[in-house]
Scaffold this motif. Structure first.
Motif, PDB file in Angstrom:
ATOM      1  N   VAL A 129     -49.596  43.955 -48.855  1.00 35.73           N
ATOM      2  CA  VAL A 129     -50.955  43.403 -48.822  1.00 35.73           C
ATOM      3  C   VAL A 129     -51.368  43.331 -47.359  1.00 35.73           C
ATOM      4  O   VAL A 129     -50.618  42.839 -46.509  1.00 35.73           O
ATOM      5  CB  VAL A 129     -51.013  42.004 -49.458  1.00 35.73           C
ATOM      6  CG1 VAL A 129     -52.439  41.435 -49.387  1.00 35.73           C
ATOM      7  CG2 VAL A 129     -50.535  42.060 -50.907  1.00 35.73           C
ATOM      8  N   LYS A 133     -56.668  40.339 -46.821  1.00 31.82           N
ATOM      9  CA  LYS A 133     -56.424  39.251 -47.776  1.00 31.82           C
ATOM     10  C   LYS A 133     -55.320  38.335 -47.234  1.00 31.82           C
ATOM     11  O   LYS A 133     -54.223  38.257 -47.781  1.00 31.82           O
ATOM     12  CB  LYS A 133     -56.030  39.821 -49.143  1.00 31.82           C
ATOM     13  CG  LYS A 133     -57.159  40.553 -49.863  1.00 31.82           C
ATOM     14  CD  LYS A 133     -58.245  39.572 -50.296  1.00 31.82           C
ATOM     15  CE  LYS A 133     -59.348  40.263 -51.095  1.00 31.82           C
ATOM     16  NZ  LYS A 133     -60.253  41.054 -50.221  1.00 31.82           N
ATOM     17  N   LEU A 142     -51.064  38.089 -55.526  1.00 33.59           N
ATOM     18  CA  LEU A 142     -51.804  39.351 -55.623  1.00 33.59           C
ATOM     19  C   LEU A 142     -52.268  39.588 -57.053  1.00 33.59           C
ATOM     20  O   LEU A 142     -53.440  39.936 -57.292  1.00 33.59           O
ATOM     21  CB  LEU A 142     -50.917  40.496 -55.148  1.00 33.59           C
ATOM     22  CG  LEU A 142     -51.513  41.904 -55.261  1.00 33.59           C
ATOM     23  CD1 LEU A 142     -52.774  42.037 -54.410  1.00 33.59           C
ATOM     24  CD2 LEU A 142     -50.482  42.956 -54.871  1.00 33.59           C
ATOM     25  N   ILE A 153     -60.058  43.581 -56.098  1.00 34.50           N
ATOM     26  CA  ILE A 153     -58.959  43.933 -55.196  1.00 34.50           C
ATOM     27  C   ILE A 153     -58.823  45.456 -55.183  1.00 34.50           C
ATOM     28  O   ILE A 153     -58.790  46.093 -56.243  1.00 34.50           O
ATOM     29  CB  ILE A 153     -57.639  43.287 -55.652  1.00 34.50           C
ATOM     30  CG1 ILE A 153     -57.760  41.764 -55.679  1.00 34.50           C
ATOM     31  CG2 ILE A 153     -56.486  43.724 -54.751  1.00 34.50           C
ATOM     32  CD1 ILE A 153     -57.934  41.136 -54.325  1.00 34.50           C
ATOM     33  N   PHE A 155     -56.783  49.074 -53.923  1.00 34.18           N
ATOM     34  CA  PHE A 155     -55.493  49.583 -53.476  1.00 34.18           C
ATOM     35  C   PHE A 155     -55.618  51.049 -53.080  1.00 34.18           C
ATOM     36  O   PHE A 155     -56.338  51.826 -53.694  1.00 34.18           O
ATOM     37  CB  PHE A 155     -54.401  49.380 -54.524  1.00 34.18           C
ATOM     38  CG  PHE A 155     -54.453  50.290 -55.728  1.00 34.18           C
ATOM     39  CD1 PHE A 155     -53.718  51.474 -55.759  1.00 34.18           C
ATOM     40  CD2 PHE A 155     -55.215  49.959 -56.843  1.00 34.18           C
ATOM     41  CE1 PHE A 155     -53.743  52.305 -56.870  1.00 34.18           C
ATOM     42  CE2 PHE A 155     -55.249  50.778 -57.960  1.00 34.18           C
ATOM     43  CZ  PHE A 155     -54.514  51.961 -57.976  1.00 34.18           C
ATOM     44  N   ASP A 200     -57.240  46.661 -49.557  1.00 34.64           N
ATOM     45  CA  ASP A 200     -56.440  45.434 -49.598  1.00 34.64           C
ATOM     46  C   ASP A 200     -54.930  45.645 -49.687  1.00 34.64           C
ATOM     47  O   ASP A 200     -54.174  44.891 -49.058  1.00 34.64           O
ATOM     48  CB  ASP A 200     -56.885  44.578 -50.792  1.00 34.64           C
ATOM     49  CG  ASP A 200     -58.350  44.188 -50.705  1.00 34.64           C
ATOM     50  OD1 ASP A 200     -58.820  43.904 -49.582  1.00 34.64           O
ATOM     51  OD2 ASP A 200     -59.016  44.184 -51.759  1.00 34.64           O
ATOM     52  N   CYS A 201     -54.482  46.604 -50.464  1.00 31.94           N
ATOM     53  CA  CYS A 201     -53.044  46.726 -50.689  1.00 31.94           C
ATOM     54  C   CYS A 201     -52.662  48.167 -51.000  1.00 31.94           C
ATOM     55  O   CYS A 201     -53.521  49.030 -51.180  1.00 31.94           O
ATOM     56  CB  CYS A 201     -52.589  45.788 -51.810  1.00 31.94           C
ATOM     57  SG  CYS A 201     -53.379  46.093 -53.411  1.00 31.94           S
ATOM     58  N   THR A 218     -49.750  42.600 -42.119  1.00 38.83           N
ATOM     59  CA  THR A 218     -49.454  43.149 -43.441  1.00 38.83           C
ATOM     60  C   THR A 218     -48.153  42.554 -43.956  1.00 38.83           C
ATOM     61  O   THR A 218     -47.189  42.401 -43.208  1.00 38.83           O
ATOM     62  CB  THR A 218     -49.343  44.679 -43.371  1.00 38.83           C
ATOM     63  OG1 THR A 218     -50.566  45.216 -42.869  1.00 38.83           O
ATOM     64  CG2 THR A 218     -49.060  45.283 -44.733  1.00 38.83           C
TER      65      THR A 218
END
Length: 322
Positions: A129, A133, A142, A153, A155, A200-201, A218
């Motif tokens: 992440v 965030k 998450l 969210i 990715f 975000d991830c 991160t």
């Protein structure tokens, strides 16, 4: 000459024909084709193996990068090479277990066109992440955020139907959550987007994740492995968190189909010796992995299991490519 004598002589001749390639092999440079660009994970592992194999086989082993189509360009080139043991293929989960389902017009068949040699390693995925965030500190946080605001969210991945994409989709679906997929053209652009707070991830190989988490804000919240890994000893596995994913970006060595079995056996033994060298062990250690040699039959069985598992995710997500 009796029929028995003729059959015996024919059998001896056939045995000699099969034995000849092994006796003469190798007699020139061997190339390992990698289906991805120089400097990436597949290239790094391929070069580590090539360097270790050179003194073992007594000829120069080089890496040839043939990038494109999720590894399909390189796989096709390897599949169409002469089956004499002088062209090898560093296959990965994408090329050997995912592309067969995801690509509508694949130019090779992972089962028909390749002879398995040995499994090399399973490079774990780490789920990270980014700084966009800061309030999300763990995997539960998450997933809770993804459930609270479906699609909010985001990715990253290095492409539709890549392992980076499908590994995240698999976990999301098991958690009954929803995120927005943002595909990039490679791992590096995706990582840059995470660090720049644009996405975000991401799920990515543990070595790259470890680099990101040093001082970029991160955080690694989970890893896909059978047990916790040395790079992230305090980060739980997906299995610990109630999921089913325990494999990452695995790599294995193949030859073109119809390569004589004596040559396959010679390569299997050479690869085992290579994977026991300090150089290969260190290359894999930096990626959170360890050498995992196998027999050709074990690799074939594993590939079949992996294909069935990932095919379900491809169908569920509709991650098809024309």
């Amino acid at each position: 000459m009796t029929a028995f004598t003729r059959r015996a002589l024919l059998g001896a001749g056939a045995a000699a024909t099969l034995a000849t390639p092994a006796l003469a092999y190798p007699d020139r440079t061997i190339r390992i084709i990698s289906g991805f660009p120089p400097g990436g994970l597949n290239d790094i592992v391929s070069r580590g193996m090539a360097q270790a194999l050179t003194p073992i086989l007594g000829v120069t082993v080089v890496v040839e990068n043939r990038a494109g189509a999720g590894g399909g360009v390189g796989a096709t080139a390897a599949a169409r090479s002469a089956p004499d043991g002088h062209t090898l293929w560093m296959g990965i989960v994408d090329t050997q277990a995912i592309n067969m389902t995801a690509y509508r017009n694949l130019q090779y068949d992972a089962d028909r066109d390749f002879a398995p040699i040995t499994f090399v390693a399973n490079v774990p995925f780490a789920y990270v992440v980014g700084p966009s965030k800061p309030q999300i500190r763990d995997f539960g946080g998450l997933m809770a955020a993804a459930k609270a605001q479906p699609g909010a969210i985001t990715f990253a991945s290095w492409g539709v139907a890549s392992t980076s994409h499908l590994a995240m989709e698999r976990v999301i679906r098991e958690q009954h959550a929803e995120m927005l997929h943002v595909p990039f053209t490679g791992q590096a652009p995706g990582m840059q987007a995470i660090m720049a707070s644009q996405v975000d991830c991401m799920s990515l190989p543990a070595g790259g994740a470890e680099t990101m988490t040093r001082d970029t804000g991160t955080r690694a919240v989970a890893v896909a492995a059978k047990q916790r890994i040395a790079l992230f000893p305090n980060t739980p596995t997906i299995l610990e968190l109630g999921g089913t994913l325990d494999s990452g970006l695995w790599k294995a060595l193949y030859a073109p189909a119809r390569t004589p079995r004596p040559i396959i056996d010679r390569l299997n033994q050479a690869a085992r010796e290579a994977m026991a060298t300090p150089g290969v062990i260190e290359v894999l250690r930096t990626q959170g992995a360890v050498p995992e040699p196998s027999t050709p039959e074990e690799l074939a069985a594993m590939q079949a299991r992996e294909r069935a598992s990932w095919a379900e995710v491809v169908r569920a997500t509709g991650a098809y490519i024309q």
